[in-house]
Design an enzyme around this catalytic site. Structure first.
Site, PDB file in Angstrom:
ATOM      1  N   GLU A  82       9.914 -26.112  43.508  1.00 30.54           N
ATOM      2  CA  GLU A  82      10.151 -24.731  43.105  1.00 30.54           C
ATOM      3  C   GLU A  82      11.393 -24.672  42.224  1.00 30.54           C
ATOM      4  O   GLU A  82      12.516 -24.681  42.731  1.00 30.54           O
ATOM      5  CB  GLU A  82      10.305 -23.825  44.326  1.00 30.54           C
ATOM      6  CG  GLU A  82      11.135 -24.419  45.455  1.00 30.54           C
ATOM      7  CD  GLU A  82      11.547 -23.394  46.486  1.00 30.54           C
ATOM      8  OE1 GLU A  82      10.834 -22.411  46.654  1.00 30.54           O
ATOM      9  OE2 GLU A  82      12.606 -23.580  47.096  1.00 30.54           O
ATOM     10  N   ASN A 125       5.470 -17.009  51.676  1.00 31.98           N
ATOM     11  CA  ASN A 125       6.814 -16.935  52.251  1.00 31.98           C
ATOM     12  C   ASN A 125       7.294 -15.495  52.102  1.00 31.98           C
ATOM     13  O   ASN A 125       7.623 -15.053  50.995  1.00 31.98           O
ATOM     14  CB  ASN A 125       7.750 -17.904  51.526  1.00 31.98           C
ATOM     15  CG  ASN A 125       9.181 -17.806  52.018  1.00 31.98           C
ATOM     16  OD1 ASN A 125       9.444 -17.288  53.103  1.00 31.98           O
ATOM     17  ND2 ASN A 125      10.114 -18.294  51.217  1.00 31.98           N
ATOM     18  N   GLU A 135      16.575 -20.791  47.936  1.00 27.47           N
ATOM     19  CA  GLU A 135      17.435 -19.643  48.187  1.00 27.47           C
ATOM     20  C   GLU A 135      18.443 -19.954  49.282  1.00 27.47           C
ATOM     21  O   GLU A 135      19.586 -19.479  49.241  1.00 27.47           O
ATOM     22  CB  GLU A 135      16.580 -18.431  48.530  1.00 27.47           C
ATOM     23  CG  GLU A 135      15.835 -17.903  47.319  1.00 27.47           C
ATOM     24  CD  GLU A 135      14.710 -16.956  47.650  1.00 27.47           C
ATOM     25  OE1 GLU A 135      14.162 -16.379  46.695  1.00 27.47           O
ATOM     26  OE2 GLU A 135      14.349 -16.798  48.845  1.00 27.47           O
ATOM     27  N   GLY A 181      10.725 -15.467  41.557  1.00 24.96           N
ATOM     28  CA  GLY A 181      10.872 -14.025  41.496  1.00 24.96           C
ATOM     29  C   GLY A 181      11.244 -13.471  40.134  1.00 24.96           C
ATOM     30  O   GLY A 181      11.534 -12.285  40.009  1.00 24.96           O
ATOM     31  N   SER A 221       6.997 -17.776  40.985  1.00 23.44           N
ATOM     32  CA  SER A 221       6.275 -16.733  40.248  1.00 23.44           C
ATOM     33  C   SER A 221       4.792 -17.044  40.085  1.00 23.44           C
ATOM     34  O   SER A 221       4.202 -16.827  39.025  1.00 23.44           O
ATOM     35  CB  SER A 221       6.936 -16.484  38.888  1.00 23.44           C
ATOM     36  OG  SER A 221       8.248 -15.999  39.038  1.00 23.44           O
ATOM     37  N   LYS A 241       9.974 -14.133  53.204  1.00 23.49           N
ATOM     38  CA  LYS A 241      11.435 -14.009  53.064  1.00 23.49           C
ATOM     39  C   LYS A 241      11.942 -12.878  53.969  1.00 23.49           C
ATOM     40  O   LYS A 241      11.423 -12.714  55.071  1.00 23.49           O
ATOM     41  CB  LYS A 241      11.802 -13.825  51.595  1.00 23.49           C
ATOM     42  CG  LYS A 241      11.193 -14.920  50.706  1.00 23.49           C
ATOM     43  CD  LYS A 241      11.635 -14.847  49.287  1.00 23.49           C
ATOM     44  CE  LYS A 241      10.940 -15.938  48.469  1.00 23.49           C
ATOM     45  NZ  LYS A 241      11.415 -15.967  47.071  1.00 23.49           N
ATOM     46  N   HIS A 291      14.634 -24.460  51.426  1.00 23.60           N
ATOM     47  CA  HIS A 291      14.258 -23.511  50.380  1.00 23.60           C
ATOM     48  C   HIS A 291      15.434 -23.288  49.432  1.00 23.60           C
ATOM     49  O   HIS A 291      16.582 -23.241  49.852  1.00 23.60           O
ATOM     50  CB  HIS A 291      13.815 -22.182  50.992  1.00 23.60           C
ATOM     51  CG  HIS A 291      13.155 -21.266  50.019  1.00 23.60           C
ATOM     52  ND1 HIS A 291      13.864 -20.475  49.151  1.00 23.60           N
ATOM     53  CD2 HIS A 291      11.844 -21.031  49.749  1.00 23.60           C
ATOM     54  CE1 HIS A 291      13.021 -19.780  48.397  1.00 23.60           C
ATOM     55  NE2 HIS A 291      11.790 -20.104  48.737  1.00 23.60           N
TER      56      HIS A 291
END
Length: 248
Positions: free
Chosen positions: A163, A10, A95, A169, A208, A12, A93
């Site tokens: 996730e 991904n 985020e 990250g 990660s 992003k 997702h």
């Protein structure tokens, strides 16, 4: 049931026409690992050129709008990304849940819209650090699955990705036992919702994942692959994850 490993990247809000050169080595690694499925979700602007450059890879969108068309300025429909060359999309997702305020119902609607247009779907779920610290991780994931998974989902087009938001990250990952526990709970929830079809649904881990930890994570029970963020931007970091999956 044996499920093929899936390593999905991904990008992003990263990438350019120049960085598509990274796909060359990624495609070579994918061809050298025929037992592993490899996919890359890129920004909307790169879907078409990525699909042209790397026809052997599954190229996808990072999101779609739930409507087929209409007055939704700045949004992109499932039909549009399919026409551009996408074969799948990510939905829900973490985020987008956090930054755009998307709900599990939004994720459900987007996944259903993508399926109607013939796209495969990677649907995400996962808890925040506060939710895990409060002992609510399992309940949060179960609730997100219950509200996000479309009707009649099956592994021919549907993949779930766990996730934990706090691991994305950050370089931090749950323990292998913690990953296994959530994946088992996710599998059980899917079975409750869609019956035996749940055994054909792949459940990815995201958060990660790098070459150094991929082998152990991918060998964990009910982990059928990885959803990879930053490490998917370069072949040097992404290829070792593909190779780790091929060794499982």
């Amino acid at each position: 049931m044996m499920r093929r490993k899936l390593v999905a990247g991904n990008w992003k809000m990263n990438g350019s026409l120049a960085t598509l050169a990274e796909l060359d080595a990624i495609a070579q690694a994918a061809a050298a690992a025929p037992g592993v499925d490899v996919a890359i979700a890129v920004p909307f602007t790169l879907i078409h050129p990525a699909a042209v450059r790397a026809p052997g890879l599954a190229i996808g969108a990072e999101d779609v709008h739930e409507a087929e068309s209409g007055a939704h300025t700045g949004c992109v429909s499932a039909a549009m990304v399919r026409e551009a060359g996408a074969s799948f999309t990510i939905a829900g997702h973490s985020e987008r849940r956090a930054d755009q305020g998307e709900t599990s119902h939004d994720a459900w609607a987007k996944a259903a819209a993508a399926h109607r247009q013939g796209l495969n779907v990677i649907l995400c779920c996962g808890e925040t650090e506060a939710e895990r610290d409060a002992g609510r991780a399992e309940r949060v994931v179960q609730a997100q699955i219950e509200k996000s998974v479309p009707d009649h989902a099956d592994g021919r087009w549907f993949t779930l990705a766990y996730e934990p938001r706090w691991a994305i990250g950050t370089g931090r990952t749950p323990t292998l036992d913690e990953i296994a526990a959530i994946h088992a709970i996710a599998r059980a929830k899917l079975r409750h919702m869609i019956g035996d079809a749940a055994d054909g649904v792949r459940i990815l881990y995201g958060g990660s994942v790098v070459g150094g930890n991929a082998g152990d994570i991918l060998a964990t029970d009910n982990v059928d692959g990885a959803l990879v963020g930053g490490a998917s931007l370069t072949a040097a970091k992404f290829v070792p994850i593909i190779e780790a999956a091929a060794r499982i």
